[in-house]
Design a protein around this motif. Structure first.
Motif, PDB file in Angstrom:
ATOM      1  N   ASP A  35       0.824  -1.210   0.000  1.00 40.58           N
ATOM      2  CA  ASP A  35       0.000   0.000   0.000  1.00 40.58           C
ATOM      3  C   ASP A  35       0.857   1.258   0.000  1.00 40.58           C
ATOM      4  O   ASP A  35       1.926   1.293   0.616  1.00 40.58           O
ATOM      5  CB  ASP A  35      -0.908   0.016   1.233  1.00 40.58           C
TER       6      ASP A  35
ATOM      7  N   CYS B  81       1.859   0.896  -6.726  1.00 38.23           N
ATOM      8  CA  CYS B  81       1.461   0.306  -5.453  1.00 38.23           C
ATOM      9  C   CYS B  81       0.477  -0.819  -5.714  1.00 38.23           C
ATOM     10  O   CYS B  81      -0.017  -0.979  -6.834  1.00 38.23           O
ATOM     11  CB  CYS B  81       0.822   1.348  -4.529  1.00 38.23           C
ATOM     12  N   TYR B  82       0.190  -1.590  -4.689  1.00 40.27           N
ATOM     13  CA  TYR B  82      -0.896  -2.565  -4.752  1.00 40.27           C
ATOM     14  C   TYR B  82      -2.210  -1.818  -4.541  1.00 40.27           C
ATOM     15  O   TYR B  82      -3.073  -1.798  -5.412  1.00 40.27           O
ATOM     16  CB  TYR B  82      -0.695  -3.649  -3.709  1.00 40.27           C
ATOM     17  N   GLU B  83      -2.353  -1.169  -3.388  1.00 37.17           N
ATOM     18  CA  GLU B  83      -3.465  -0.260  -3.151  1.00 37.17           C
ATOM     19  C   GLU B  83      -2.911   1.084  -2.705  1.00 37.17           C
ATOM     20  O   GLU B  83      -1.928   1.147  -1.964  1.00 37.17           O
ATOM     21  CB  GLU B  83      -4.426  -0.831  -2.106  1.00 37.17           C
ATOM     22  N   GLY B  84      -3.557   2.156  -3.148  1.00 36.22           N
ATOM     23  CA  GLY B  84      -3.004   3.482  -2.898  1.00 36.22           C
ATOM     24  C   GLY B  84      -3.194   3.941  -1.473  1.00 36.22           C
ATOM     25  O   GLY B  84      -2.232   4.103  -0.715  1.00 36.22           O
TER      26      GLY B  84
ATOM     27  N   SER C  62      -2.376   2.247  -9.182  1.00 35.81           N
ATOM     28  CA  SER C  62      -2.391   1.039  -8.360  1.00 35.81           C
ATOM     29  C   SER C  62      -2.663  -0.195  -9.201  1.00 35.81           C
ATOM     30  O   SER C  62      -3.385  -0.145 -10.195  1.00 35.81           O
ATOM     31  CB  SER C  62      -3.466   1.157  -7.272  1.00 35.81           C
TER      32      SER C  62
ATOM     33  N   ALA D 245      -6.477   2.895 -11.565  1.00 34.51           N
ATOM     34  CA  ALA D 245      -6.503   1.638 -10.826  1.00 34.51           C
ATOM     35  C   ALA D 245      -6.784   0.462 -11.738  1.00 34.51           C
ATOM     36  O   ALA D 245      -7.683   0.524 -12.583  1.00 34.51           O
ATOM     37  CB  ALA D 245      -7.560   1.704  -9.732  1.00 34.51           C
TER      38      ALA D 245
END
Length: 838
Positions: free
Chosen positions: A582, A602-605, A622, A680
């Motif tokens: 993240d 990133c994976y999740e922001g 992301s 995303a």
């Protein structure tokens, strides 16, 4: 009754008073007679008095015991020594630690003059105190509970409590006579004295003292006090007189501010030694008598000659290649030791100032510098010098049960590092620099290489300035006190930090506060490296809180770039983030109030159970969700899916669904302002709960795959203000909730819209542009809302065309639109309008 302090009355006179007159003898006899009628020593005691003041004389009584006392039937008298003269029943029950006031003024007038609320006050005292008098406190049985004799005439040199009270130090509560070392009250003294409306100085209603460095007088010497000290810091070369604009402390009658402990009209590291010795942390009461003595002795020279040491000065002993500093003072170290050590073992209170001036020290079996004991140690890198320290890969301890020292520089007490020189330090055994107490860096160029942590302050680590580079296999900066919830934190207020760490870049057991500085971190090999589940490799990690108020931060991290097991607040700052997990993750709450943040990978922001965005610029790229509201730790919950994250909510291993989908559970995304851009691969905005939008601009380039959604929520998504443009796949696309107060449309396209194809909406009647947007990806749906959409109006939807407007993040403002293909004309008769276009 008060007992005399390890001496009888006669000895006290001899110790404190140069002369005994007949009045003194009479009072002594009187005191001895009173002792015959006393009860056992009471727990309600005299703690402060003022015999003459503009706002009325007063006496303060305090329950110093641990049980409540009912003062019904109690009384006061002065030198008349007659119980029952002044009735104190009005005090009623006095709780442990509670102070009550007897005064000649009316109670309400006295309370107003001193801004007292809730303090028990008996006014109208008629048996007025004199300059030389007695204070006698009797219990309900008429027995003497406490007794004090005072008077600067009868006892020369003792305080004359006129217009300024005398507080009795807690160590002297058992004394029966005023002492020459008792002080009159001064504003903001250790008792928290203040000035009344009439100009008297005292602290009626409280006996809890305040440390010299407790500038905000909240009982602790904490982060806010450190910020105040930093604002006053001038160094030895600049006087604060006349008072500098940035200094918030008021000078006393001599022009001295509280931060200037040595009263030399500058605030430097000598003063910081006093401040650091007082530092207690937030919510942890500071000792009122904290501080260390200030004594600038003539400097002692320690000259290193490879395998011998020459000493010019005092308080240093040499044994082969080991020099031991035994007392406070200034010590200048130069030359080189091929296998030696500098030890500080100073039992006396005072500052130990070590100046490294082109010093080179290596030790094959222990620390290069070892502070065993000192009130405070200041390590100064002399301007223009280059210094080198290294330790061995294996330590040899004289006692197998002891594992200290454990780093190249190791201090068991507080330490500050400053100066304009350079230090190259190698921690070959463990860490590079460690303080088992408080560690502050004020300056210098520090290049630290270590096999474990780089720089560690157990209680706290404060960075005010300096050029610091760290290359380590463990954590870069670390504070790890696990025993005291008020300690174990890091504050960064300036300087340059360049950290390449195998584990966390900056790690605090409790809180991290960043207000300024240029910070660059590569942790765990950077965002392209595989995350090692056994090693935390986050960029900035504060287990309790992370608060960022400014600075420039570049974070390239294998794990979360900014992380807290509890809460994160970002008020300002410039961020460039690349993360293998993240970008910003808080288990509980994340609040953004400003700043500029680019999360490039990133994976999740952004992820937290509750996210609130009030202001700032956020740009997220992301591989999964752009902004994710979910519970648990890094996407994994606890054991009970119906509990909020701080209660262990969420199903283990399940990244979502932590609450009742019909209500949105306990997870919320609040967007009240700011400018947000999301690109995303997963959901653009994902709430395993509810979304509330009241303002701001939100641009979402969402997923192209149908198993995700540009805006995804389990409960409701209400909008009452702001602009939202969210494009993505169509199969799972959701319209905004009908419970919104601002109108929105959901557009579903029959054919995929190519990357860069303009989406344009204008008022059919006026031609007013409502939105023109070009997506970074191809898309088949769009959710749009704006205050410009009004009830019952007719609008045209175009695809393609061109615009001469100013483009930012795909959103065009102003200019002229050249129409593409008219897809449909529609009216906004509903709060949420659904359109299907071909």
């Amino acid at each position: 009754m008060r007992a005399n302090k390890r001496e009888n009355s006669k000895h006290i006179y001899r110790k404190y008073l140069p002369k005994i007159n007949h009045n003194t003898t009479a009072i002594l006899i009187s005191t001895l007679l009173l002792a015959i009628t006393t009860s056992s020593k009471g727990q309600v005691q005299i703690t402060e008095w003022l015999y003459s003041g503009t706002d009325g004389e007063f006496i303060e009584f305090t329950n110093t015991g641990d049980t409540a006392v009912d003062m019904t039937g109690w009384s006061f008298s002065d030198k008349s020594e007659v119980p029952g003269v002044i009735d104190l029943s009005g005090f009623g029950t006095v709780e442990p630690g509670e102070s009550v006031i007897l005064t000649e003024a009316e109670a309400s007038v006295f309370a107003s003059a001193w801004n007292l609320g809730g303090t028990k006050i008996i006014g109208g005292l008629t048996e007025n105190l004199d300059r030389n008098d007695q204070i006698n406190l009797y219990n309900a049985d008429g027995l003497l509970e406490d007794h004090l004799v005072y008077g600067d005439s009868d006892y020369p040199g003792t305080p004359r409590a006129r217009y300024a009270s005398c507080n009795i130090p807690d160590a002297d509560y058992d004394l029966t006579m005023a002492q020459v070392d008792w002080k009159l009250a001064t504003e903001r003294d250790s008792f928290g004295s203040q000035v009344s409306t009439g100009g008297d100085i005292a602290s009626p209603g409280r006996i809890i003292g305040y440390a010299l460095s407790d500038y905000d007088m909240d009982g602790d010497v904490g982060v806010s006090d450190f910020a105040t000290f930093v604002s006053c810091f001038t160094g030895t070369d600049e006087s604060y007189e006349p008072l500098l604009a940035e200094i918030s402390l008021s000078p006393d009658t001599n022009g001295i501010i509280a931060a200037d402990a040595d009263a030399d009209y500058d605030v430097d590291l000598i003063d910081f030694a006093v401040f650091a010795n007082c530092f207690s942390g937030e919510g942890n009461r500071a000792a009122t008598l904290c501080g260390c003595s200030i004594d600038e002795d003539t400097a002692t020279e320690i000259i290193l000659n490879v395998d011998t040491i020459n000493i010019n000065g005092t308080n240093v002993t040499a044994d082969g290649t080991t020099a031991t500093i035994t007392g406070p003072g200034k010590y200048i170290i130069s030359g080189s030791l091929s296998d030696g050590q500098i030890i500080v073992n100073s039992e006396d209170e005072g500052l130990v100032e070590i100046v490294l001036a082109d010093a080179e020290i290596s030790n094959s079996t222990s620390a290069a510098i070892y502070v065993m004991e000192a009130s405070f140690t200041s390590l100064i890198l002399a301007d223009g010098t280059e210094n080198y320290l290294s330790d061995g890969q294996t330590y040899i301890y004289s006692d197998a049960t002891v594992d200290e020292p454990g780093s190249c520089i190791f201090s068991k007490d507080s330490m500050a590092i400053s100066g304009g020189g350079e230090l190259d330090i190698y921690g070959n055994y463990n860490d590079a620099i460690v303080s088992k107490d408080k560690l502050v860096i004020y300056g210098g160029t520090i290049n630290a290489v270590s096999v474990d942590d780089g720089i560690r302050g157990k209680d706290c680590l404060l960075v005010y300035d300096g050029d610091i580079s760290i290359n380590c296999e463990g954590d870069g900066l670390k504070s790890d006190n696990e025993d005291d919830p008020n300690m174990g934190y890091i504050c960064i207020a300036g300087g340059s930090l360049n950290i390449n760490s195998g584990s966390d870049g900056i790690s605090a057991e409790t809180d991290i506060i960043i207000s300024d500085g240029d910070i660059s971190i590569i942790s765990g090999g950077g965002h392209t490296a595989a995350i090692n589940s056994d090693i935390s490799s986050k960029g900035i990690k504060g287990l309790e809180t992370v608060t960022i108020d400014g600075g420039t931060l570049s974070l390239n991290c294998a794990d979360d770039a900014i992380h807290s097991n509890n809460a994160i607040t970002i008020n300002s700052g410039s961020f460039t983030i690349a993360s293998g997990d993240d970008g910003v993750h808080a288990d509980s709450t994340l609040e953004l109030n400003g700043g500029t943040m680019y999360i490039t990978s990133c994976y999740e922001g952004l992820e937290a159970a509750v996210i609130t965005i009030n202001d700032g610029y956020v740009n997220v790229v992301s591989s999964d969700d752009g902004i994710n509201v979910a519970g648990g730790t890094d996407g994994s919950g606890g054991t009970d899916p119906w509990q909020p994250p701080h209660m262990g909510g969420g199903i283990p291993g399940d990244p979502g669904d932590p609450g009742d989908p019909s209500t949105g559970g306990d997870y919320f995304l609040y967007i009240n302002g700011g400018y947000i851009v999301v690109n995303a691969t997963g959901d653009g905005l994902d709430a395993n709960g509810n979304i509330e939008i009241t303002g701001g601009t939100i641009l979402v380039n969402g997923p192209t795959a149908d198993n995700n959604n540009a805006v995804d929520f389990d409960g409701t998504c209400n909008i009452s203000g702001g602009t939202l443009v969210a494009v993505g796949s169509s199969q799972m696309a959701q319209a905004l909730s009908n419970s919104s107060t601002q109108r929105s449309i959901k557009i579903t396209y029959n054919q995929t819209q190519a990357t860069g194809t303009l989406l344009h909406i204008q008022n059919s009647t006026t031609g007013e542009e409502i939105v023109t947007f070009a997506s970074e990806k191809y898309y088949k749906s769009c959710v749009f809302s704006s205050p410009a959409l009004v009830a019952g109006a007719s609008y045209k939807l175009y695809s393609g065309g061109s615009s001469t407007g100013t483009e930012n993040d795909g959103l065009y403002l102003g200019g002229d639109y050249t129409p593409g293909t008219l897809k449909t004309t529609f009216t906004t008769s509903n709060i949420a309008t659904n359109l299907s276009v071909y």
